[in-house]
Design a protein around this motif. Sequence first.
Motif: not given
Length: 249
Positions: A53-75
């Motif tokens: 839904a166009n949300g965006r964060i910059h983080t060093r650690a994240a926990v993404i629950p199952p079945r949630r739409l997401h994408g991430h940048s390269a690092c």
Amino acid sequence: MGTAEHAARLSGTVFVSGTRMLYVGPLVATEHHAHHAAQVVIAPQGLYIEDGANGRIHTRAAVIPPRRLHGHSACAHAALLFLDGDELASRKLSRDADPRCETWGRAPFDANVPRDPTPEMARALLAAILAAIDPRQPPEPRHPAVRRMCAYLDGSDHVNLASVSQEAGLSPRQMRHAFAQDIGLPMRAYLRWKRLRRAIAAVEAGASLSAAATSAGFADSAHLSRVFREQFGITPTQGLSSITWRTLD
């Protein structure tokens, strides 16, 4: 993205332990995707994570629950842990799942992400991640019929839905409702995830993508590629062709 032949590929190491997969190495950017697994990412230099839904964060650690739409940048360097959606820790995380990425960020974990991890280092990292994310409240117990269905599906390469219904002791309509309510996925989507897991295991064992697709029940490698991209946001070539496999079991 470029073509699969020219797009950036994962080139680190994947450590496999049962239903858990720990990747350590550089990450490539992904398209928005969702899969039946909880995902934990630790990126010492940080990365961007987006939701559907166009949300965006910059983080060093994240926990993404199952079945949630997401994408991430390269690092350049990160650890990425996948916990299958049927696993207890993943089910705990899905209990209070929030679709907004702003809720996925965590304070940096007290865990070292080694550059050239040995199996012992990987075990220590896995234990540190699990200790850091373990929620206190257990998930609701699964419906007994759903437990029987999952056991049947896990042990069968060719699934007949009438047989599943009989195994569950429910009518087809009751079966579909109970399964989707407890698992979080319709049964056909769950079966696609299981086939994808089998294809990945075949590649780990040395099979080509084409052979892995056939052995896991996909129509062909193009079918596997479509499902893999939907579930992981990259192609099988990007995700599987250049990594090193190690087992922790």
